[in-house]
Write a protein that holds these residues in place. Sequence first.
Motif, PDB file in Angstrom:
ATOM      1  N   MET A  49      -6.303  -0.631   7.399  1.00  0.00           N
ATOM      2  CA  MET A  49      -5.017  -0.184   6.871  1.00  0.00           C
ATOM      3  C   MET A  49      -4.342  -1.316   6.104  1.00  0.00           C
ATOM      4  O   MET A  49      -4.210  -2.419   6.615  1.00  0.00           O
ATOM      5  N   GLU A  50      -3.921  -1.007   4.867  1.00  0.00           N
ATOM      6  CA  GLU A  50      -3.040  -1.950   4.175  1.00  0.00           C
ATOM      7  C   GLU A  50      -1.609  -1.593   4.556  1.00  0.00           C
ATOM      8  O   GLU A  50      -1.240  -0.416   4.609  1.00  0.00           O
ATOM      9  N   ILE A  51      -0.812  -2.606   4.841  1.00  0.00           N
ATOM     10  CA  ILE A  51       0.511  -2.389   5.411  1.00  0.00           C
ATOM     11  C   ILE A  51       1.611  -2.533   4.366  1.00  0.00           C
ATOM     12  O   ILE A  51       2.789  -2.476   4.686  1.00  0.00           O
ATOM     13  N   CYS A  52       1.224  -2.687   3.105  1.00  0.00           N
ATOM     14  CA  CYS A  52       2.211  -2.918   2.046  1.00  0.00           C
ATOM     15  C   CYS A  52       2.065  -1.876   0.945  1.00  0.00           C
ATOM     16  O   CYS A  52       0.955  -1.620   0.462  1.00  0.00           O
ATOM     17  N   GLY A  53       3.180  -1.282   0.542  1.00  0.00           N
ATOM     18  CA  GLY A  53       3.150  -0.294  -0.519  1.00  0.00           C
ATOM     19  C   GLY A  53       2.707  -0.863  -1.849  1.00  0.00           C
ATOM     20  O   GLY A  53       2.096  -0.158  -2.663  1.00  0.00           O
ATOM     21  N   GLY A  54       3.003  -2.141  -2.092  1.00  0.00           N
ATOM     22  CA  GLY A  54       2.525  -2.773  -3.311  1.00  0.00           C
ATOM     23  C   GLY A  54       1.012  -2.837  -3.360  1.00  0.00           C
ATOM     24  O   GLY A  54       0.387  -2.642  -4.420  1.00  0.00           O
ATOM     25  N   GLN A  55       0.395  -3.081  -2.223  1.00  0.00           N
ATOM     26  CA  GLN A  55      -1.067  -3.068  -2.153  1.00  0.00           C
ATOM     27  C   GLN A  55      -1.603  -1.651  -2.330  1.00  0.00           C
ATOM     28  O   GLN A  55      -2.629  -1.449  -2.987  1.00  0.00           O
ATOM     29  N   GLU A 110      -3.140  -8.264  -6.263  1.00  0.00           N
ATOM     30  CA  GLU A 110      -4.009  -8.036  -7.409  1.00  0.00           C
ATOM     31  C   GLU A 110      -5.398  -7.596  -6.918  1.00  0.00           C
ATOM     32  O   GLU A 110      -5.732  -7.788  -5.750  1.00  0.00           O
ATOM     33  N   PRO A 111      -6.207  -6.996  -7.794  1.00  0.00           N
ATOM     34  CA  PRO A 111      -7.512  -6.483  -7.356  1.00  0.00           C
ATOM     35  C   PRO A 111      -8.376  -7.509  -6.645  1.00  0.00           C
ATOM     36  O   PRO A 111      -8.974  -7.207  -5.593  1.00  0.00           O
ATOM     37  N   VAL A 112      -8.476  -8.728  -7.178  1.00  0.00           N
ATOM     38  CA  VAL A 112      -9.301  -9.742  -6.513  1.00  0.00           C
ATOM     39  C   VAL A 112      -8.704 -10.126  -5.171  1.00  0.00           C
ATOM     40  O   VAL A 112      -9.425 -10.292  -4.174  1.00  0.00           O
ATOM     41  N   ASP A 113      -7.363 -10.253  -5.102  1.00  0.00           N
ATOM     42  CA  ASP A 113      -6.704 -10.523  -3.823  1.00  0.00           C
ATOM     43  C   ASP A 113      -7.116  -9.504  -2.766  1.00  0.00           C
ATOM     44  O   ASP A 113      -7.512  -9.853  -1.646  1.00  0.00           O
ATOM     45  N   ILE A 114      -6.989  -8.242  -3.121  1.00  0.00           N
ATOM     46  CA  ILE A 114      -7.204  -7.170  -2.140  1.00  0.00           C
ATOM     47  C   ILE A 114      -8.659  -7.097  -1.715  1.00  0.00           C
ATOM     48  O   ILE A 114      -8.970  -6.970  -0.517  1.00  0.00           O
TER      49      ILE A 114
END
Length: 363
Positions: free
Chosen positions: A31-37, A221-225
């Motif tokens: 689960m990603e916990i941030c709406g920005g992600q 950003e894509p690489v971050d995620i």
Amino acid sequence: MKFVDEYRDAELVQKYRQAIAAEVSRPWTIMEICGGQTHAIVKYGLDTLLPAELTLIHGPGCPVCVTPIEIIDQALRLARQPELIFCSFGDMLRVPGSTEDLLTVKAQGGDVRMVYSPLDALQLAIANPQKAVVFFAVGFETTAPGTAMAVYQAKQRGITNFFILCAHVLVPPAMEAILAAADSRVQGFLAAGHVCTVMGFDDYQAIAERYQVPVIVTGFEPVDILQGIYACVRQLERAEATCGNHYQRFVNRSGNLPAQQLMQEVFRVVDRPWRGLGEIPQSGLELSADYEPWSAQVQFADLWQEHPLAPSSTDCISGEILQGKKVPSHCPAFGTTCTPEHPLGAPMVSSEGACAAYYRYRN
């Protein structure tokens, strides 16, 4: 890497996609916990690059979306008051309460204004001493220091017509509530880098150890995620459970200590209801006793009499979406009776809402 384009590099994205695929040996749910992600994942189609065994689910990572309807109705009652200026960030203006939203109140003559900072609202109070000015303080730990600074300055300067309607919430208690649920599917978390920039990540290490789930602090950003997903999968495959910091260009272990000190002075931690999750102990902030003269909840308490709430739409499944149990496309109202122009629930309104992301990028 120093430039944003480097974190969107297609070749590097493909390398991480291949590395993730090489690691996965069984089904995992993160689960990603941030709406920005969430928006980045949907915008760039990152979930479509992952192995079929790997499932990403969207958490309650949008503070606008989890603000309970009771607080929105308080905001609406305040905004209707004569001789009162009600200030809010733009993404709260169209979130529906029981019967209407703040833009409707504005259209009916209420003095509702969009601001970019609580300090903008404070300046309005200074410029309009004959009126009460209320700022609708919504957000995670990321925006709480700005609210704290505005209230702190109001006290230092003796400004008595400035008030805060406080709806700030804290991320770690929500993560614990999700993990403690009997039907929780979450086996690992991507934690929000901006929250950890302020608060550090010691609390996340404690959650990782207590619930034996990896928690990876990452960016947007894509690489971050994908880097965060790769680190999380590596831990899952090795039965490890620690907090990893993969947003080191902004996050350190202790966070922003002056911001934390200011928050500790101005706020106290309280139980808070979350839309879609119910009441979560010790998950909210409200002004401490020394700052109660600037609390709208205290100073306008006569407005908080019990009022029957209009029933929420039975078509809207925002609660299940915020808990990661369903995705927006599962909602019968999505894209038909619920659109950004006519939202039934907050996740379709906010710039960080999952429904808004799916509507914009996948409708």
